[in-house]
Structure formats: C-alpha cells, structure tokens
Design a protein around this motif. Structure first.
Motif, short mmCIF file in Angstrom:
data_model
loop_
_atom_site.label_atom_id
_atom_site.label_comp_id
_atom_site.label_asym_id
_atom_site.label_seq_id
_atom_site.Cartn_x
_atom_site.Cartn_y
_atom_site.Cartn_z
N ASN A 172 0.85 -1.18 0.00
CA ASN A 172 0.00 0.00 0.00
C ASN A 172 0.89 1.24 0.00
OD1 ASN A 172 -2.33 -1.67 0.35
ND2 ASN A 172 -1.85 -1.80 2.55
N TRP A 173 0.28 2.40 -0.24
CA TRP A 173 1.01 3.65 -0.05
C TRP A 173 1.23 3.83 1.45
CZ3 TRP A 173 3.44 6.15 -3.73
CH2 TRP A 173 3.01 6.04 -5.05
N THR A 174 2.50 4.03 1.84
CA THR A 174 2.89 4.09 3.25
C THR A 174 3.52 5.44 3.56
OG1 THR A 174 3.30 1.70 3.21
CG2 THR A 174 4.20 2.95 5.07
N ASP A 175 3.07 6.08 4.63
CA ASP A 175 3.56 7.41 4.98
C ASP A 175 5.05 7.37 5.33
OD1 ASP A 175 1.08 8.57 4.59
OD2 ASP A 175 0.50 8.43 6.71
N ILE A 176 5.74 8.43 4.92
CA ILE A 176 7.15 8.62 5.27
C ILE A 176 7.40 10.12 5.41
CG2 ILE A 176 7.95 8.69 2.87
CD1 ILE A 176 10.49 7.24 3.79
N ASN A 177 8.24 10.52 6.34
CA ASN A 177 8.62 11.92 6.48
C ASN A 177 10.00 12.01 7.11
OD1 ASN A 177 8.34 11.99 9.43
ND2 ASN A 177 6.12 11.99 9.09
N VAL A 178 10.47 13.22 7.33
CA VAL A 178 11.84 13.42 7.84
C VAL A 178 11.86 13.71 9.34
CG1 VAL A 178 12.66 14.23 5.60
CG2 VAL A 178 11.78 15.88 7.25
N VAL A 179 10.71 13.49 10.02
CA VAL A 179 10.63 13.78 11.45
C VAL A 179 10.41 12.50 12.25
CG1 VAL A 179 9.45 15.10 13.25
CG2 VAL A 179 9.74 16.10 10.97
N ASP A 180 9.23 11.90 12.14
CA ASP A 180 8.92 10.74 12.98
C ASP A 180 8.65 9.47 12.19
OD1 ASP A 180 6.54 11.54 11.88
OD2 ASP A 180 5.42 11.55 13.77
N LYS A 181 8.78 9.52 10.88
CA LYS A 181 8.63 8.32 10.04
C LYS A 181 9.74 8.28 9.00
CE LYS A 181 3.65 7.77 10.64
NZ LYS A 181 2.34 7.67 9.96
N LYS A 182 10.96 8.43 9.48
CA LYS A 182 12.11 8.52 8.58
C LYS A 182 12.78 7.18 8.34
CE LYS A 182 14.58 10.62 12.48
NZ LYS A 182 13.40 11.10 13.21
N TYR A 183 12.29 6.12 8.99
CA TYR A 183 12.79 4.77 8.72
C TYR A 183 11.61 3.81 8.63
CZ TYR A 183 15.11 0.28 9.11
OH TYR A 183 15.52 -0.99 8.86
N LEU A 184 11.56 3.02 7.55
CA LEU A 184 10.49 2.05 7.36
C LEU A 184 11.10 0.68 7.06
CD1 LEU A 184 8.09 4.01 4.95
CD2 LEU A 184 7.88 3.82 7.44
N ASN A 244 15.58 15.21 9.50
CA ASN A 244 15.36 16.66 9.39
C ASN A 244 15.93 17.26 8.10
OD1 ASN A 244 14.10 16.84 12.01
ND2 ASN A 244 16.16 16.61 12.88
N GLY A 245 16.03 16.45 7.06
CA GLY A 245 16.43 16.97 5.75
C GLY A 245 15.20 17.11 4.87
N TYR A 261 11.38 24.11 -4.51
CA TYR A 261 10.53 22.94 -4.31
C TYR A 261 11.20 22.00 -3.32
CZ TYR A 261 7.71 18.85 -5.68
OH TYR A 261 6.87 17.76 -5.70
N MET A 262 10.52 21.68 -2.23
CA MET A 262 11.09 20.82 -1.20
C MET A 262 10.00 19.93 -0.62
SD MET A 262 13.26 21.87 2.22
CE MET A 262 14.64 22.47 1.24
N VAL A 263 10.26 18.62 -0.58
CA VAL A 263 9.29 17.65 -0.09
C VAL A 263 9.75 17.14 1.28
CG1 VAL A 263 8.15 15.45 -0.53
CG2 VAL A 263 8.71 16.96 -2.45
N LEU A 264 8.95 17.36 2.31
CA LEU A 264 9.29 16.94 3.66
C LEU A 264 8.52 15.70 4.09
CD1 LEU A 264 9.44 20.42 5.44
CD2 LEU A 264 11.28 19.17 4.27
N SER A 265 7.42 15.41 3.42
CA SER A 265 6.62 14.23 3.76
C SER A 265 5.97 13.70 2.49
CB SER A 265 5.55 14.57 4.81
OG SER A 265 4.60 15.49 4.28
#
Length: 498
Positions: A172-184, A244-245, A261-265
């Motif tokens: 499935n599409w799985t959330d990722i971000n640079v704060v609290d979901k930076k490793y999957l 945090n990048g 243009y910057m994608v954080l999540s």
C-alpha cells in the motif's frame, strides 16, 4: 456466393489462430501479463544543457508521456547519453542530493512524473556553474574514464502493468517523512531474494511521483541533506529518509518551475518481482583495488537499449545490511572532500557496463548509511560489496509456473515497521554467496540445462502455434467436405420453372 462465404469463414478462422501467436498489444494497460514486453512508450531524444541559468527547456523540460498507461506506470526510466558520440547510457535519477551549497561539483538528470492520466514528466539538470548533466566524481572517484558533461540528450521509457509480469508483492502507499517516520521496514514475506524491486515516492499531497534509487548518500546536515535510500533482501525492504532533511528538493542549483521545491513528507509504494525465468546475470566483487579494466566488463548477454531492461545492484558483504541489495546511480552528486559519502555509479552500452566508486580511503564507501539517516537504524559503511548486473530481454522474462517453484509460498500480508530510534540486529542478513539468490536458478532441476530453461518459452509458443495450425487444417478440410456434399444435392432449375 457459397465460395465467397467459405473464403470469408476461412479468413476469419485464420485470423483467430494467428492472433494466438502474436504478443499482446498491451491495450488493457491495467492488467499484468506473464512475461515482459518492450516499453509501452519510448520518447524521442530531447536536448538539455546544464549551467544554462534560467534558459527554459535547456535546464527544465516538461512534456506529456503520450500513449501512456492512463494510470501510475509500474516503471519509468530516463536514459541519458552524451552529445560527444559515446555509446554509453547513463540512467536518470529520482533524487537530488548535490547542490550549490558546498560549491563542489555534482551532476545528474533528475526526473519526476505525474500520478494522473495525462502522464506529465519533468526533467531537470543543474543550472549553475557547480553542476553538470553527467559527472563521474573527478579525482575523488575511481573509474575507467572521467565524465564531466554539460550537454546531453535524454529520453524516457515507460512500462505499464501489461508490459511486466505480475509483481509477487505490491505494498500500500505508506507514509514517510523526515521527522517521525524517517525509517520504514516493509516486509514482503516472500522468503526469496527478489529479481527486481521498485520503490516510488509520492510528493506529499501532490500528484508528483519520483523513483527512489541508490545507496548514494552524504554526511551533509540539515536541509542540505536530501533523498531516500532503500535496500532489500529475501524478507523485507528497508527505507531510510534523512533526519530533518528533505525527501526530494529543487533548491540551490537546480532549475524547476516550482520555486524552492522541497518535499518533507510523502508516501512510498513498493513493488517486488520474483519467480522469473531467463534473466541473465553477472556478479563481480568490488573492494579496495586499483581502478582500471576491472571497473568495465561485458554484460552477460547483448542489450537492446530501446527494448530491454538492465538492473544493477550492489550488496555489502558485511555490516548490519550485509546481504541486502542497493541500486546504483547514473551520476555522482557527492564529491565534496570535506564530507563522508558513498555509492556506486554505472553506465551501460549494448555489450558492456562501466562502474565508478569513491576512493576507498576509510572516509568514503561503496555503501554508506550513517546515523543522520533513518533515525540511525541499521547504519552501514562498506568497502566490500558484490556488484550484480541483470539483463531482462523483452519478451523472454516470464513467471515460473507455480508447480515448478521450489521456495516457500509467499505471504501476501503487508507488514510495515516505522522506527524513530536506532534498533540493531532485527533481521539476520544473508550473504550474497550463500543466500537464496536469483529465483531463476531455484527453478533449475538437477538434470535440466540452462539451454533447456532458456528455450522453454519459445517451445511453448511453437506448440501453441502448431496446434492452432493443425486445428485450422482440420476445420478447413471439414468445411470443404461439407460444402461439397451440399453442392451435390442441389437440383438445377430448368427454364420452365423460372
């Protein structure tokens, strides 16, 4: 009249039988097949030039992927070639890591595409003097030749679902971000080393998508650090985002219609292919050795740069990710001597592949994932890997029948783990030399030769074609006899009865 009807019937029957011998035209783009085909769409070559400031299409080109998939493609690939006449192809990149922040050289053709039916694709190259379109790292990287080119030709190739075998696993599409979901960790549960893995990154709530690729990373800090790294083995796919990048960016040095243009999540989606036959592969060790001819070698089979696919990976022989597979890159984006970095760059022709890697001096590595990525989970700094190149010939790579598979049945339940703190040793890694390996070889019977496996698909089509031809002959004979018998019963009318 009867003769004409018989002719029409025979032509219809012949068309039906011949259709069984023709490869699918991929008109239903949402349905997977059992074998690979060529790409659904191959574009023309477009000219691009780095260091052109803000001169429009030279550094930022947008076009529609006409006659595409009418949905999110399964695979998009950008090919780059030098305008100097070189025969080698450099793959485009779905991430940006280098920028003008450090004033050190960097390069690449970066692309992203729309998650909409119109299938828009955008190419971007560096616009300022530090960046070029293809860069092999200069004196900081080893290779058979040095590349530092601003002017290139680029094109894209698109594979829809109907052009590839059905994935053994699709997340499935799985959330990722640079704060609290930076490793999957996304478990595919197949129990066998995949033949190919594709990871797509959707940019936040937008319709833009890019392809995650490479183990090329840097020790840059803060917003200057960008990109997403992934590696996989027989059980799981590990994905690292920078602490945090940014997941993706066009900031200093890259030209885009999206200012800063910057994608954080965003969200990631994983596709895994296994149980495929007729993949031709070759592996070589890479470690501390002099540069030279060992970084250029022949492909396992001739390669059609328009129709075939090439898959290149590197696998560490040690560390927390030993036995995991990481993809290579088509251009160097890290050559700042003040930073630590890693990765392997590659290019290919119709019969050869060339590799470049950092000078292995204790600070620069073939695979590098430091504590500033993925919350410090499963860090890696390897100077010894196994490099593997695989060629997928169009029309020849097919699913192994389920009855012939010798590995455990796959589980289809997706298991996703997101971690924010470092956790060591959760998975037992596989060494490339002792792991399950390419499933093409798992299919091999003890008394079955490589030749017998390689001709399995053509022989199948020959049997089907021969059966259709025999059926056509039998039906033709039956129709002819029936028509002749009926013609004998016809009583001619005399002039008086008319």
């Amino acid at each position: 009249m009867d003769r004409n009807r018989r002719l029409v019937c025979l032509l219809v029957l012949m068309s039906f039988c011949m259709t069984a011998l023709v490869k699918s035209d991929c008109s239903d783009t949402s349905k997977s097949g059992n074998c690979t085909t060529g790409p659904k769409k191959i574009s023309v070559w477009y000219k691009m030039k780095a260091q052109s400031g803000n001169q429009g299409n030279d550094v930022n080109f947008v076009t529609e992927m006409e006659e595409s998939c009418n949905e999110l493609p399964l695979k998009v690939e950008v090919q780059t070639k030098l305008q100097t006449g070189s025969e080698f192809i450099f793959p485009g990149s779905g991430i940006t890591q280098g920028s003008d922040y450090s004033y050190s050289p960097y390069g690449g053709v970066v692309y992203m595409y729309k998650y909409t039916p119109d299938g828009t694709i955008q190419f971007i190259v560096p616009k300022n003097k530090s960046g070029v379109a293809v860069f092999s790292g200069g004196s900081a990287w080893d290779g058979v030749t040095q590349i530092n080119e601003t002017s290139v030709d680029v094109r894209y190739r698109v594979w829809c679902r109907c052009n590839l075998p059905t994935p053994a696993f699709e997340s499935n599409w799985t959330d990722i971000n640079v704060v609290d979901k930076k490793y999957l960790e996304i478990s595919h549960g197949l129990g066998i080393t995949p033949d190919m893995v594709i990871v797509q990154l959707r940019h936040g709530s937008t319709n833009w998508v890019s392809d995650i690729m490479g183990a090329m990373s840097t020790s840059e800090t803060g917003r200057k650090k960008s990109g997403v790294i992934y590696g996989y083995n027989s059980r799981t796919v590990r994905i690292w985002a920078p602490n945090n990048g940014s997941l993706f960016h066009f900031t200093e040095g890259w030209e885009s219609s999206h200012d800063k243009y910057m994608v954080l999540s965003g969200q990631v989606k994983v596709y895994v292919w296994t149980y495929l036959m007729n993949i031709k592969s070759k592996s070589i060790p890479l470690n501390r050795r002099p540069s030279g001819s060992d970084l250029e070698f022949r492909l396992p089979v001739s390669f059609d740069i328009s129709q075939d696919m090439l898959h290149f990976t590197i696998s560490p022989t040690d560390g927390e990710n030993g036995g995991f597979y990481f993809s290579g890159m088509g251009s160097v984006q890290n050559a700042d001597p003040t930073n630590q970095y890693g990765g392997v760059m590659y290019s290919y022709s119709t019969d050869k592949i060339r590799l470049w890697h950092p000078n292995l001096d204790g600070r620069h590595f073939l695979v590098y994932v430091n504590s500033k990525w993925g919350g410090g989970n499963h860090i890696q700094s390897s100077e010894s890997v196994v490099a593997k190149v695989s060629v997928w010939k169009a029309g020849q790579i097919c699913l192994i029948p389920k009855s012939k598979r010798t590995t455990p049945n796959p589980t289809t339940t997706q298991s996703t783990t997101a971690m924010t703190s470092r956790k060591r040793g959760q998975l037992t890694s596989l060494n490339p030399s002792t792991g399950t390996g390419n499933p093409s070889y798992q299919y091999t019977k003890k008394n079955e030769s490589w030749y017998e496996r390689s001709v399995a698909v053509p022989v199948l089509w020959l049997v089907v074609g021969g059966g259709c031809l025999l059926l056509f002959i039998l039906i033709s004979a039956a129709v002819t006899c029936l028509c002749k018998r009926n013609s004998d019963k016809i009583i001619p009318l005399n002039d008086e009865e008319t």
